[in-house]
Design a protein around this motif. Structure first.
Motif, PDB file in Angstrom:
ATOM      1  N   LYS A 135      -4.928  45.600  11.559  1.00 54.30           N
ATOM      2  CA  LYS A 135      -3.489  45.477  11.300  1.00 54.30           C
ATOM      3  C   LYS A 135      -2.685  46.482  12.132  1.00 54.30           C
ATOM      4  N   LYS A 136      -3.274  47.664  12.332  1.00 52.81           N
ATOM      5  CA  LYS A 136      -2.552  48.744  13.027  1.00 52.81           C
ATOM      6  C   LYS A 136      -2.163  48.391  14.463  1.00 52.81           C
ATOM      7  N   PHE A 137      -2.850  47.410  15.069  1.00 49.36           N
ATOM      8  CA  PHE A 137      -2.515  47.067  16.452  1.00 49.36           C
ATOM      9  C   PHE A 137      -1.251  46.204  16.549  1.00 49.36           C
ATOM     10  N   LYS A 138      -0.810  45.682  15.413  1.00 51.52           N
ATOM     11  CA  LYS A 138       0.440  44.905  15.337  1.00 51.52           C
ATOM     12  C   LYS A 138       0.456  43.743  16.341  1.00 51.52           C
ATOM     13  N   LEU A 139      -0.686  43.072  16.451  1.00 49.76           N
ATOM     14  CA  LEU A 139      -0.766  41.914  17.341  1.00 49.76           C
ATOM     15  C   LEU A 139      -1.297  40.728  16.529  1.00 49.76           C
ATOM     16  N   PRO A 140      -0.863  39.505  16.872  1.00 50.96           N
ATOM     17  CA  PRO A 140      -1.451  38.350  16.185  1.00 50.96           C
ATOM     18  C   PRO A 140      -2.959  38.299  16.448  1.00 50.96           C
ATOM     19  N   ILE A 141      -3.716  37.857  15.458  1.00 49.40           N
ATOM     20  CA  ILE A 141      -5.178  37.799  15.594  1.00 49.40           C
ATOM     21  C   ILE A 141      -5.652  36.358  15.426  1.00 49.40           C
ATOM     22  N   TYR A 142      -6.549  35.956  16.292  1.00 53.08           N
ATOM     23  CA  TYR A 142      -7.226  34.665  16.141  1.00 53.08           C
ATOM     24  C   TYR A 142      -8.709  34.969  16.019  1.00 53.08           C
ATOM     25  N   ILE A 143      -9.374  34.379  15.044  1.00 50.74           N
ATOM     26  CA  ILE A 143     -10.832  34.523  14.985  1.00 50.74           C
ATOM     27  C   ILE A 143     -11.361  33.552  16.045  1.00 50.74           C
ATOM     28  N   THR A 144     -11.784  34.114  17.170  1.00 47.23           N
ATOM     29  CA  THR A 144     -12.196  33.260  18.290  1.00 47.23           C
ATOM     30  C   THR A 144     -13.671  32.866  18.202  1.00 47.23           C
ATOM     31  N   GLU A 145     -14.438  33.563  17.350  1.00 48.09           N
ATOM     32  CA  GLU A 145     -15.824  33.157  17.059  1.00 48.09           C
ATOM     33  C   GLU A 145     -16.235  33.725  15.709  1.00 48.09           C
ATOM     34  N   ASN A 146     -16.933  32.892  14.944  1.00 49.42           N
ATOM     35  CA  ASN A 146     -17.620  33.345  13.733  1.00 49.42           C
ATOM     36  C   ASN A 146     -18.641  32.241  13.473  1.00 49.42           C
ATOM     37  N   LEU A 178     -11.789  29.989  14.436  1.00 50.35           N
ATOM     38  CA  LEU A 178     -12.583  29.081  15.289  1.00 50.35           C
ATOM     39  C   LEU A 178     -14.063  29.380  15.082  1.00 50.35           C
ATOM     40  N   TYR A 179     -14.769  28.380  14.626  1.00 56.76           N
ATOM     41  CA  TYR A 179     -16.204  28.541  14.347  1.00 56.76           C
ATOM     42  C   TYR A 179     -16.998  28.494  15.659  1.00 56.76           C
ATOM     43  N   TRP A 180     -18.046  29.339  15.737  1.00 54.59           N
ATOM     44  CA  TRP A 180     -19.010  29.253  16.847  1.00 54.59           C
ATOM     45  C   TRP A 180     -20.282  28.611  16.305  1.00 54.59           C
ATOM     46  N   SER A 181     -20.639  27.437  16.721  1.00 56.32           N
ATOM     47  CA  SER A 181     -20.081  26.746  17.847  1.00 56.32           C
ATOM     48  C   SER A 181     -19.895  25.277  17.473  1.00 56.32           C
ATOM     49  N   LEU A 182     -19.131  24.570  18.291  1.00 54.52           N
ATOM     50  CA  LEU A 182     -18.984  23.138  18.023  1.00 54.52           C
ATOM     51  C   LEU A 182     -20.352  22.463  18.095  1.00 54.52           C
ATOM     52  N   LEU A 183     -21.117  22.832  19.124  1.00 50.35           N
ATOM     53  CA  LEU A 183     -22.407  22.176  19.398  1.00 50.35           C
ATOM     54  C   LEU A 183     -23.543  23.191  19.386  1.00 50.35           C
ATOM     55  N   ASP A 184     -24.732  22.752  19.042  1.00 49.90           N
ATOM     56  CA  ASP A 184     -25.907  23.571  19.371  1.00 49.90           C
ATOM     57  C   ASP A 184     -25.863  23.788  20.872  1.00 49.90           C
ATOM     58  N   ASN A 185     -26.310  24.944  21.334  1.00 47.54           N
ATOM     59  CA  ASN A 185     -26.239  25.158  22.786  1.00 47.54           C
ATOM     60  C   ASN A 185     -27.226  26.220  23.246  1.00 47.54           C
ATOM     61  N   TYR A 186     -27.148  26.514  24.522  1.00 54.62           N
ATOM     62  CA  TYR A 186     -28.054  27.466  25.174  1.00 54.62           C
ATOM     63  C   TYR A 186     -27.679  28.881  24.745  1.00 54.62           C
ATOM     64  N   GLU A 187     -28.535  29.481  23.930  1.00 52.02           N
ATOM     65  CA  GLU A 187     -28.217  30.802  23.372  1.00 52.02           C
ATOM     66  C   GLU A 187     -28.752  31.904  24.307  1.00 52.02           C
ATOM     67  N   TRP A 188     -28.297  31.876  25.525  1.00 52.00           N
ATOM     68  CA  TRP A 188     -28.592  32.921  26.513  1.00 52.00           C
ATOM     69  C   TRP A 188     -30.089  33.238  26.574  1.00 52.00           C
ATOM     70  N   HIS A 189     -30.467  34.519  26.469  1.00 51.80           N
ATOM     71  CA  HIS A 189     -31.890  34.857  26.641  1.00 51.80           C
ATOM     72  C   HIS A 189     -32.759  34.319  25.504  1.00 51.80           C
ATOM     73  N   ASP A 190     -32.133  33.817  24.430  1.00 46.83           N
ATOM     74  CA  ASP A 190     -32.931  33.219  23.356  1.00 46.83           C
ATOM     75  C   ASP A 190     -33.119  31.714  23.558  1.00 46.83           C
ATOM     76  N   GLY A 191     -32.609  31.194  24.652  1.00 45.79           N
ATOM     77  CA  GLY A 191     -32.843  29.798  24.996  1.00 45.79           C
ATOM     78  C   GLY A 191     -32.282  28.812  23.973  1.00 45.79           C
ATOM     79  N   TYR A 192     -33.047  27.747  23.738  1.00 45.10           N
ATOM     80  CA  TYR A 192     -32.529  26.669  22.884  1.00 45.10           C
ATOM     81  C   TYR A 192     -32.982  26.752  21.430  1.00 45.10           C
ATOM     82  N   GLY A 193     -33.671  27.849  21.068  1.00 42.81           N
ATOM     83  CA  GLY A 193     -34.164  27.980  19.694  1.00 42.81           C
ATOM     84  C   GLY A 193     -33.049  28.034  18.642  1.00 42.81           C
ATOM     85  N   PRO A 194     -32.156  29.024  18.737  1.00 42.44           N
ATOM     86  CA  PRO A 194     -31.135  29.169  17.695  1.00 42.44           C
ATOM     87  C   PRO A 194     -30.164  27.993  17.658  1.00 42.44           C
ATOM     88  N   ARG A 195     -29.823  27.604  16.444  1.00 39.45           N
ATOM     89  CA  ARG A 195     -28.936  26.442  16.279  1.00 39.45           C
ATOM     90  C   ARG A 195     -27.654  26.875  15.576  1.00 39.45           C
TER      91      ARG A 195
END
Ligand code: BGC
Length: 389
Positions: free
Chosen positions: A296-307, A342-359
């Motif tokens: 709150k102290k930053f006094k800027l609008p906040i968007y949850i861009t990933e969760n 905004l929820y992460w993620s719309l689709l299952d996807n390539y989870e970087w060094h963890d590859g395609y395991g995590p959904r």
């Protein structure tokens, strides 16, 4: 600039390298072929299936999408711009507008063009200049089709994974270089902000910041509280203090909470007997509320861009979303200017060094057939949007 108040945004996020497929001019692709990291290959083929994917997002009732633009596609060789790729992203953004989405566009989400990586990435001043030029080009060509511009995704996470843990390119393990790199990213953000404003002063620009909620192991223990305050200042606040004058909003990514204990042996993370995701991350919805109050102290609008949560069985995700949204609404009621989730993620996807395991997806992807299937949790999210709407 003041961002005009809008309806609350309900969305989902994705990034280019993780979903599009065949990102052949990037540093990631190069190291994937060398066998250093899992191959991303065709990913979700989102590059050609974007319209179908956005229709599914619409079915869930979403009105916002966060996507990223791949620098390696736009500038595959230093100084050579591929206009056909600009046209592609223009089609992506127009498709989103037509379908009724507010659009967040991220300029840098972990990957670089290979030529830029070979020059040392953002540690090299000429790469920083090239990125600022690229950002300017994106705004000139696509600015009218962008609602929110995100400069850099999770600077600290990027620096940590690439220069301390050494699991992302360029696989370095040097904390001092990591710190230098992080300071460069702050510079990049501030420079891009100035450049974007020069071209299109009314385009909201922000950074995407990953924050962790730190909880003392013993509420009344001075040392546990002390270590949490330090972690919160260094890990959550400091970077925001450095970019706040050149930010129209904060993009907040929140995944987990850590319980910290300080003893003579050092700092220990104590996450015992608590719900964890398939990544082993401790899920804790109230953490999002506490973090929002602190911002709150930053006094800027906040968007949850990933969760989001990696949950291949889909038996935690519905509740995960509901409880995190409750935290958001509670903070909003208490005066935090939070304007979207905004929820992460719309689709299952390539989870970087963890590859395609995590959904992580609201939508399950069969990587062999590219079939999409809406998960039950996506239906729960849809209900939640309706009941809040
Ligand atoms: C990143 C995403 C990633 C997600 C889950 C965030 O740190 O922005 O790219 O997939 O977390 O690990």
């Amino acid at each position: 600039m003041e961002i005009p108040k809008d309806n609350f945004l309900w969305g989902a996020a994705i990034s280019a390298h993780q979903t599009e497929g065949d990102n052949i001019h990037s540093d990631w692709w190069y190291f994937e072929q060398m066998g250093k990291i899992p191959k991303s290959g065709k990913a979700c083929e989102h590059y050609k299936r974007f319209s179908e994917d956005f229709s599914l997002a619409r079915e869930i009732g979403l009105n916002a999408m966060r996507v990223s633009i791949e620098w390696a596609r736009i500038e595959p060789e230093e100084g050579v711009y591929d206009i056909a790729q600009i046209k592609h992203y223009s089609e992506v953004l127009i498709d989103l507008r037509i379908k009724g989405f507010r659009r967040f566009l991220t300029l840098h989400h972990f990957s670089l063009p290979l030529w830029a990586a070979k020059k040392g990435g953002f540690l090299n001043k000429s790469v920083v200049d090239s990125f600022v030029n690229f950002s300017g080009l994106v705004v000139k060509e696509l600015g009218d089709e962008i609602d929110f511009l995100c400069t850099i995704n999770e600077p600290e996470v990027h620096a940590l994974l690439s220069y301390i843990r050494g699991v992302h390119p360029p696989f370095k393990k040097n904390p001092l270089v990591a710190l230098r790199y992080l300071l460069k990213l702050v510079k990049v953000h501030n420079k891009v902000f100035t450049e974007v404003k020069r071209i299109k002063s009314d385009l909201p620009v922000g950074i995407v910041k990953n924050n962790v909620y730190y909880e003392p192991n013993q509420v009344s223990n001075f040392f546990d509280n002390f270590v949490c305050s330090v972690a919160n200042f260094l890990g959550n606040d400091l970077l925001l203090y450095m970019v706040r004058k050149r930010s129209d909003f904060i993009g907040l990514n929140y995944y987990f909470t850590n319980t910290l204990r300080l003893s003579l042996k050092g700092i220990k993370v104590e996450n015992k007997n608590v719900p964890k995701s398939d990544m082993g991350w401790r899920t804790y919805p109230p953490g999002l509320y506490f973090l929002l109050i602190k911002l709150k102290k930053f006094k800027l609008p906040i968007y949850i861009t990933e969760n989001g949560i990696a949950d291949s069985e889909d038996n935690m995700r519905g509740r995960f979303i509901t409880e995190h949204v409750e935290s958001v609404m509670k903070a909003k009621k208490e005066g935090v200017d939070v304007r979207g989730y905004l929820y992460w993620s719309l689709l299952d996807n390539y989870e970087w060094h963890d590859g395609y395991g995590p959904r992580f997806g609201l939508i399950q992807v069969d990587y062999l057939t590219q079939e999409r299937k809406m998960r039950e949790s996506a239906k729960a999210y849809k209900q939640l949007i309706k009941s809040n709407g």
